[in-house]
Enzyme design. Structure first.
Site, PDB file in Angstrom:
ATOM      1  N   ARG A  72       0.824  -1.217   0.000  1.00 63.35           N
ATOM      2  CA  ARG A  72       0.000   0.000   0.000  1.00 63.35           C
ATOM      3  C   ARG A  72       0.855   1.262   0.000  1.00 63.35           C
ATOM      4  NH1 ARG A  72      -4.522  -1.793   4.480  1.00 63.35           N
ATOM      5  NH2 ARG A  72      -5.451  -3.487   3.273  1.00 63.35           N
ATOM      6  N   ARG A  79      -3.506   5.957   0.680  1.00 63.25           N
ATOM      7  CA  ARG A  79      -4.175   7.096   1.307  1.00 63.25           C
ATOM      8  C   ARG A  79      -3.278   7.966   2.164  1.00 63.25           C
ATOM      9  NH1 ARG A  79      -8.909   3.988   4.236  1.00 63.25           N
ATOM     10  NH2 ARG A  79      -7.223   2.459   4.416  1.00 63.25           N
ATOM     11  N   ARG A 138      -8.147  11.227  -5.344  1.00 68.19           N
ATOM     12  CA  ARG A 138      -9.356  10.529  -4.913  1.00 68.19           C
ATOM     13  C   ARG A 138     -10.530  11.484  -4.706  1.00 68.19           C
ATOM     14  NH1 ARG A 138     -11.909   7.485  -4.437  1.00 68.19           N
ATOM     15  NH2 ARG A 138     -11.988   6.220  -2.555  1.00 68.19           N
ATOM     16  N   ASP A 166      -6.897  -3.043  -7.844  1.00 68.40           N
ATOM     17  CA  ASP A 166      -7.666  -3.608  -6.739  1.00 68.40           C
ATOM     18  C   ASP A 166      -7.814  -5.101  -6.989  1.00 68.40           C
ATOM     19  OD1 ASP A 166      -9.649  -2.702  -4.357  1.00 68.40           O
ATOM     20  OD2 ASP A 166     -10.509  -4.403  -5.437  1.00 68.40           O
ATOM     21  N   TYR A 211     -14.678 -12.476  -0.346  1.00 70.80           N
ATOM     22  CA  TYR A 211     -15.455 -11.283  -0.667  1.00 70.80           C
ATOM     23  C   TYR A 211     -16.705 -11.647  -1.471  1.00 70.80           C
ATOM     24  CZ  TYR A 211     -11.733  -8.089   0.854  1.00 70.80           C
ATOM     25  OH  TYR A 211     -10.833  -7.388   1.599  1.00 70.80           O
TER      26      TYR A 211
END
Length: 343
Positions: free
Chosen positions: A23, A27, A36, A72, A147
């Site tokens: 990552r 963010r 974003r 993703d 998921y």
């Protein structure tokens, strides 16, 4: 030292320990947060110029030794016909989860070159523009299946385990289809320029040893074995998988990633010193004062003992609250400390 990361993955002697962060394009970066505000995650991943920009930022700003594709793990299954969206601070949400054999049969085969060509375009841009290797990645079948079956992120994976244990034929069909898609997806990334790949089985730690061995390991091994002839390092990583490390080694990777729950020297001893390892500073340590970060990072390096085959990373992804300057300082510390030790 453009190939520092790749040489470490192959357990060759290196001038200093290479560093990259899961990552690392995320963010915690102001540049990413600005993007974003205007674009969703899947929109960025689906636009090669934007995805390449996001992947390039940490290489230039942090000085890491590898870039990782910005994407993703649900992109392949979206191309296989699954309706999904990514909710901020929550993750993938599937309004119509997979619960039956008919649901599994509705999954379309994946042809990456025609279904997700933007992934290959992003890899090509990065491979041409950067002086460090590009890491491709995919979610392992169990994690992606969790998921699909749960319909959203889960803490217990109750529905997933119930399907796995009560309907083994349906589970095998789901795992077979995800394995074929994942294999094709990773191969496509290598063919378009990825110099290494990482298979994330992020949620496999929710399983016990027997269930992992019987219901997960064979499919992960099929993926990694299928990539063996491509000549790129294959990394396998999971969260909370300390009890599964020996079995993860059996899946056939070149590098096993450790989370922060197992001391690096203990984990390396368990998987064997004839394989490379990656890890494993606790991501939360980077929220502490620098002297604590330095002490904990030095402990990871001490446990590696200068042995060939260590790639420095976190034990999971960079936390959003992390100061980018702390990460850059950590890269510099690992590089300087290990370079000095090898003079």
């Amino acid at each position: 030292m453009k190939d520092l990361f790749l040489r470490a993955c192959r357990r060759e002697m290196v001038e200093r320990t290479p560093v990259w962060f899961m990552r690392q394009a995320g963010r915690f970066l102001p540049e990413y947060r600005k993007l974003r505000q205007e674009h969703g995650i899947l929109e960025i991943a689906g636009t090669p110029e934007l995805a390449a920009e996001v992947a390039r930022i940490p290489v230039e700003r942090l000085g890491v030794d590898a870039a990782i594709l910005f994407a993703d793990i649900m992109i392949p299954v979206a191309a296989m016909g699954v309706d999904l969206h990514i909710e901020p601070d929550r993750g993938p949400v599937i309004p119509s989860p997979i619960r039956t054999a008919a649901d599994v049969r509705a999954l379309r085969p994946l042809d990456p070159a025609s279904d997700v060509p933007y992934i290959g375009e992003t890899v090509k841009i990065l491979a041409a523009d950067l002086d460090v290797p590009v890491i491709g990645f995919a979610g392992a079948p169990f994690t992606v299946a969790s998921y699909l079956v749960e319909g959203e992120p889960s803490r217990t994976y109750t529905r997933t385990k119930a399907l796995m244990l009560s309907e083994p034929e349906t589970w095998r069909d789901l795992m077979d289809r995800l394995t074929e898609a994942t294999s094709a997806y990773l191969r496509y990334q290598v063919e378009t320029g990825a110099a290494a790949v990482q298979l994330f089985d992020s949620w496999a730690g929710a399983l016990g040893v027997e269930d992992y061995r019987d219901h997960v390991l064979p499919w992960s091994r099929r993926i990694l074995d299928g990539l063996a002839g491509l000549g790129v390092p294959r990394i396998h990583f999971g969260v909370g998988t300390s009890h599964l490390l020996e079995l993860m080694r059996e899946t056939g990777p070149d590098v096993v990633g450790f989370d922060w729950r197992v001391p690096l020297d203990e984990g390396w001893s368990r998987v064997g010193h004839d394989i490379a390892v990656q890890g494993n500073l606790d991501p939360a340590a980077l929220l502490a004062p620098w002297e604590i970060v330095e002490r904990k990072a030095a402990d990871v390096l001490r446990r590696a003992e200068g042995r060939p085959g260590h790639v420095f990373n976190l034990g999971h992804g960079v936390l959003p609250e992390t100061d980018p300057d702390n990460l850059a300082r950590l890269v510099e510390f690992v590089h300087a400390t290990t370079e000095e030790a090898r003079r």
